[in-house]
Write a protein that holds these residues in place. Structure first.
Motif, mmCIF file in Angstrom:
data_model
loop_
_atom_site.group_PDB
_atom_site.id
_atom_site.type_symbol
_atom_site.label_atom_id
_atom_site.label_comp_id
_atom_site.label_asym_id
_atom_site.label_seq_id
_atom_site.Cartn_x
_atom_site.Cartn_y
_atom_site.Cartn_z
ATOM 1 N N SER A 462 0.804 -1.224 0.000
ATOM 2 C CA SER A 462 0.000 0.000 0.000
ATOM 3 C C SER A 462 0.834 1.270 0.000
ATOM 4 O O SER A 462 0.282 2.367 -0.038
ATOM 5 N N THR A 463 2.164 1.165 0.064
ATOM 6 C CA THR A 463 3.025 2.360 0.050
ATOM 7 C C THR A 463 4.116 2.213 -0.997
ATOM 8 O O THR A 463 4.434 1.099 -1.446
ATOM 9 N N GLU A 464 4.722 3.337 -1.346
ATOM 10 C CA GLU A 464 5.824 3.320 -2.307
ATOM 11 C C GLU A 464 7.015 2.531 -1.765
ATOM 12 O O GLU A 464 7.739 1.883 -2.520
ATOM 13 N N TYR A 465 7.217 2.602 -0.451
ATOM 14 C CA TYR A 465 8.325 1.829 0.116
ATOM 15 C C TYR A 465 8.048 0.339 -0.008
ATOM 16 O O TYR A 465 8.947 -0.435 -0.360
ATOM 17 N N ASN A 466 6.811 -0.088 0.261
ATOM 18 C CA ASN A 466 6.447 -1.489 0.040
ATOM 19 C C ASN A 466 6.784 -1.913 -1.386
ATOM 20 O O ASN A 466 7.381 -2.962 -1.625
ATOM 21 N N HIS A 467 6.384 -1.081 -2.346
ATOM 22 C CA HIS A 467 6.607 -1.417 -3.756
ATOM 23 C C HIS A 467 8.098 -1.526 -4.066
ATOM 24 O O HIS A 467 8.520 -2.387 -4.849
ATOM 25 N N PHE A 468 8.892 -0.647 -3.467
ATOM 26 C CA PHE A 468 10.336 -0.667 -3.687
ATOM 27 C C PHE A 468 10.940 -1.999 -3.240
ATOM 28 O O PHE A 468 11.971 -2.421 -3.763
ATOM 29 N N ARG A 469 10.313 -2.656 -2.272
ATOM 30 C CA ARG A 469 10.788 -3.947 -1.771
ATOM 31 C C ARG A 469 10.187 -5.121 -2.530
ATOM 32 O O ARG A 469 10.446 -6.274 -2.195
ATOM 33 N N GLY A 470 9.376 -4.839 -3.519
ATOM 34 C CA GLY A 470 8.746 -5.900 -4.282
ATOM 35 C C GLY A 470 9.355 -6.056 -5.662
ATOM 36 O O GLY A 470 10.530 -5.757 -5.888
ATOM 37 N N ASP A 471 8.542 -6.508 -6.594
ATOM 38 C CA ASP A 471 8.938 -6.674 -7.991
ATOM 39 C C ASP A 471 8.116 -5.691 -8.806
ATOM 40 O O ASP A 471 6.923 -5.909 -9.051
ATOM 41 N N MET A 472 8.739 -4.601 -9.219
ATOM 42 C CA MET A 472 8.009 -3.523 -9.878
ATOM 43 C C MET A 472 7.394 -3.944 -11.212
ATOM 44 O O MET A 472 6.510 -3.265 -11.727
ATOM 45 N N GLU A 473 7.833 -5.068 -11.765
ATOM 46 C CA GLU A 473 7.270 -5.535 -13.026
ATOM 47 C C GLU A 473 6.064 -6.441 -12.814
ATOM 48 O O GLU A 473 5.392 -6.833 -13.769
ATOM 49 N N HIS A 474 5.789 -6.781 -11.556
ATOM 50 C CA HIS A 474 4.658 -7.665 -11.268
ATOM 51 C C HIS A 474 3.376 -6.842 -11.107
ATOM 52 O O HIS A 474 3.354 -5.844 -10.392
ATOM 53 N N LYS A 475 2.306 -7.268 -11.742
ATOM 54 C CA LYS A 475 1.030 -6.555 -11.702
ATOM 55 C C LYS A 475 -0.054 -7.460 -11.099
ATOM 56 O O LYS A 475 0.036 -8.678 -11.203
ATOM 57 N N PRO A 476 -1.094 -6.875 -10.467
ATOM 58 C CA PRO A 476 -1.345 -5.437 -10.324
ATOM 59 C C PRO A 476 -0.622 -4.789 -9.143
ATOM 60 O O PRO A 476 -0.618 -3.573 -9.025
ATOM 61 N N ASN A 477 -0.028 -5.598 -8.261
ATOM 62 C CA ASN A 477 0.642 -5.053 -7.081
ATOM 63 C C ASN A 477 2.028 -5.681 -6.977
ATOM 64 O O ASN A 477 2.157 -6.909 -6.969
ATOM 65 N N PRO A 478 3.077 -4.863 -6.892
ATOM 66 C CA PRO A 478 4.447 -5.402 -6.856
ATOM 67 C C PRO A 478 4.743 -6.308 -5.665
ATOM 68 O O PRO A 478 5.773 -6.987 -5.653
ATOM 69 N N ASN A 479 3.864 -6.340 -4.678
ATOM 70 C CA ASN A 479 4.128 -7.106 -3.463
ATOM 71 C C ASN A 479 3.225 -8.316 -3.270
ATOM 72 O O ASN A 479 3.415 -9.057 -2.303
ATOM 73 N N LEU A 480 2.254 -8.514 -4.156
ATOM 74 C CA LEU A 480 1.241 -9.534 -3.881
ATOM 75 C C LEU A 480 1.037 -10.499 -5.044
ATOM 76 O O LEU A 480 0.906 -10.090 -6.201
ATOM 77 N N ALA A 481 1.035 -11.786 -4.709
ATOM 78 C CA ALA A 481 0.650 -12.850 -5.630
ATOM 79 C C ALA A 481 0.153 -14.009 -4.779
ATOM 80 O O ALA A 481 0.675 -14.248 -3.680
ATOM 81 N N PRO A 482 -0.836 -14.745 -5.244
ATOM 82 C CA PRO A 482 -1.354 -15.864 -4.449
ATOM 83 C C PRO A 482 -0.390 -17.049 -4.409
ATOM 84 O O PRO A 482 0.466 -17.197 -5.283
#
Length: 580
Positions: A462-482
């Motif tokens: 939910s934050t830009e810092y969270n996204h920075f720790r994820g995979d920016m190429e993954h959609k719709p959320n860089p931090n979430l996959a089932p």
């Protein structure tokens, strides 16, 4: 053993990490004679195995981007409101431009100013997306000549086949090595260069991250005439009749008595490696056996010395340590190794659960904030731990920390005790001792939101810092996959740290103080050895190193002035050896 040799100098610095070397460099730049005593067999301390970032708001990039001092102060006040140190923060911010100017103009140190490196708590007022955190330029260790092999090596478990990736675009290429031809070629070039150099020079010569910073600082110190002594632990501080610290007795490779005419600067790290001090100050480690530090040299030496000289430990901080979940495993010969989970838990398809199979926080928080959640969640339990869980797709794509993704064989990670596999969630739960019903329900609930790119339980992604720790190429959320199909994998996480925030109590001049607040003349403490200026908050990338550089610089700058104020004259221009 009685010392039969005395060496005189102006300043003795204990410890060769960022804080110690900053103090040594500034003191030497003023014509002072300096000895750096390092108890370890290598120079560089924990800084040398770190990512090397330095959180230094007020640098030229911040100014150019319109970042204001008011914004920084607002952020820090909200970060640790009950322990906010207004005077200390003011000194820090006042000195950042001066210190950086010194390092970049008068030493070999060079910095890179990335546009994006989000503060760790982007939801707080005053937080910024970038500009406040900088990192050192890569360097070639051959600038040190024969001394290059005296630098602290990288932490082996945190490298990729010997190469140390940098946070940002560099590490993202490694995350996509098995998904992109471009990334594969990029990584292949990095690894081939690393292996070639290791074969030719006994160790890779391209230094990055904190190792680059320490290589450049040690090179500058040698050029400035600083005497660098490794494997030279301080066995005791010496004091004059007036109680002032006058030097120290050393052992190891340099068993001498050092007369430090202007003072001793303690920069030997924190106390997270000292079980007795952990029992007293770490809330989760009352028995001294529930914490595993990956730091180098943080055995509490500085704290012990300060206490013996009449100082005290200041634990009036919101968090006594900078927490970092780690996985503990062993090589076949029994050697213990640690892998700090500083980034990977925030990637899509990974979750962390407790012994009941339940999530307990936002895995894409900073390692410090997530570690704090882990400690709080396990309060009252016998031990502090959790498990990082992934399915086959995630394991194939990203791996779990030290356990590398496809095409790396996984047998090695099973044998080391790092990784556990189960064909189903129920089987995995049985193998790791987690409640199976709790785990299956947790995964089912997580998957519903993850498919939509939302985490209703903890707000992950939910934050830009969270996204920075994820995979920016993954959609719709860089931090979430089932987590959808087995087999499933798990790695145990326990509590570690990157240093302590509680530390030696000092005054506004970094002079160690007694229980009554009286300064102990001639004794300074900086870096992780001293109480954190941020009051136990962890503002962003490089919070330890940024403060270490600034306050180390201040101690080196001010040591002569403070000594003169008590009638002590500067020492000899040339280090002398007294008669035996």
């Amino acid at each position: 053993m009685m010392q039969n040799k005395t060496i005189a100098c102006d300043v003795l610095v204990v410890g060769s990490g960022a804080a110690g070397m900053a103090a040594a460099l500034k003191a030497a730049s003023q014509g002072l004679t300096v000895i750096v005593a390092e108890k370890e067999q290598y120079f560089g301390g924990t800084t040398a195995i770190s990512a090397g970032w330095a959180w230094v708001p007020g640098n030229r990039a911040c100014t150019a981007a319109g970042d204001t001092r008011e914004e920084v102060e607002t952020y820090l006040k909200n970060l640790a409101p009950d322990t906010y140190n207004a005077d200390g923060v003011a000194q820090f911010l006042d000195t950042v431009p001066e210190a950086l100017d010194f390092f970049e103009r008068e030493t070999d140190v060079e910095f890179v100013y990335p546009e994006k490196a989000p503060d760790y708590q982007m939801d707080l007022p005053g937080a910024r997306l970038g500009g406040r955190a900088i990192l050192p330029k890569d360097t070639d260790a051959r600038i040190l000549g024969d001394k290059r092999l005296l630098m602290q090596p990288y932490m082996s478990s945190y490298t990729v086949f010997g190469y140390m990736p940098q946070v940002g675009p560099d590490i993202n290429e490694f995350f996509h090595v098995n998904q992109s031809v471009k990334s594969f070629v990029y990584v292949a070039k990095k690894l081939l260069r690393t292996w070639f150099d290791a074969a030719r020079y006994r160790r890779p010569v391209l230094r990055s991250n904190g190792n680059a910073l320490m290589t450049l600082m040690v090179k500058s110190a040698c050029d400035a005439g600083v005497r660098m002594w490794k494997s030279s632990p301080v066995t005791e501080l010496t004091r004059g009749d007036d109680g002032a610290v006058t030097g120290a007795v050393l052992g190891g490779e340099h068993p001498v008595r050092v007369e430090a005419k202007l003072g001793v600067i303690l920069a030997a790290g924190g106390f997270s490696g000292n079980a007795e001090l952990r029992k007293k100050y770490f809330p989760h480690d009352a028995a001294g056996d529930d914490h595993f530090t990956p730091t180098v040299g943080h055995g509490g030496d500085a704290a012990t010395m300060a206490l013996a000289a009449g100082g005290r430990i200041d634990d009036a901080v919101s968090s006594v340590g900078s927490w970092a979940p780690v996985t503990v495993f062993r090589f076949r010969d029994g050697r213990e190794r640690l892998f700090p989970h500083l980034r990977a838990i925030g990637l899509p398809g990974l979750i962390a659960v407790d012994r009941h199979g339940r999530r307990f926080g936002n895995e894409a928080l900073s390692y410090h904030d997530f570690g704090g959640r882990m400690i709080a969640h396990n309060a009252g339990e016998e031990k502090t731990f959790g498990w990082v869980i992934a399915d086959e797709k995630t394991m194939h794509k990203y791996g779990i920390g030290y356990a590398k993704p496809w095409p790396m064989p996984r047998g090695y990670f099973y044998k080391m005790g790092y990784l556990v596999k189960g064909n189903t969630l129920e089987e995995l739960a049985g193998k790791i001792g987690v409640d199976a019903a709790g785990l299956t329900q947790t995964v089912a609930e997580f998957n519903v939101g993850a498919r939509a790119g939302e985490d209703q339980a903890f707000g992950r992604g939910s934050t830009e810092y969270n996204h920075f720790r994820g995979d920016m190429e993954h959609k719709p959320n860089p931090n979430l996959a089932p987590l959808e199909a087995g087999p499933y994998y798990a790695a145990k996480i326990q509590m570690g740290d990157l240093g302590t925030f509680a530390g030696i109590a000092v005054d506004s001049d970094n002079v160690v103080v007694t229980e009554e607040g009286t300064p102990i003349p001639g004794l300074f403490a900086v870096g992780a050895a001293a109480r954190s200026v941020f009051g136990g908050g962890y503002p962003g990338y490089g919070s330890h190193i940024g403060a270490a550089l600034v306050f180390g610089y201040r101690a080196g700058r001010d040591v002569a002035r403070l000594a003169a104020s008590r009638g002590v004259k500067r020492g000899l221009d040339i280090i002398e050896e007294a008669a035996r």
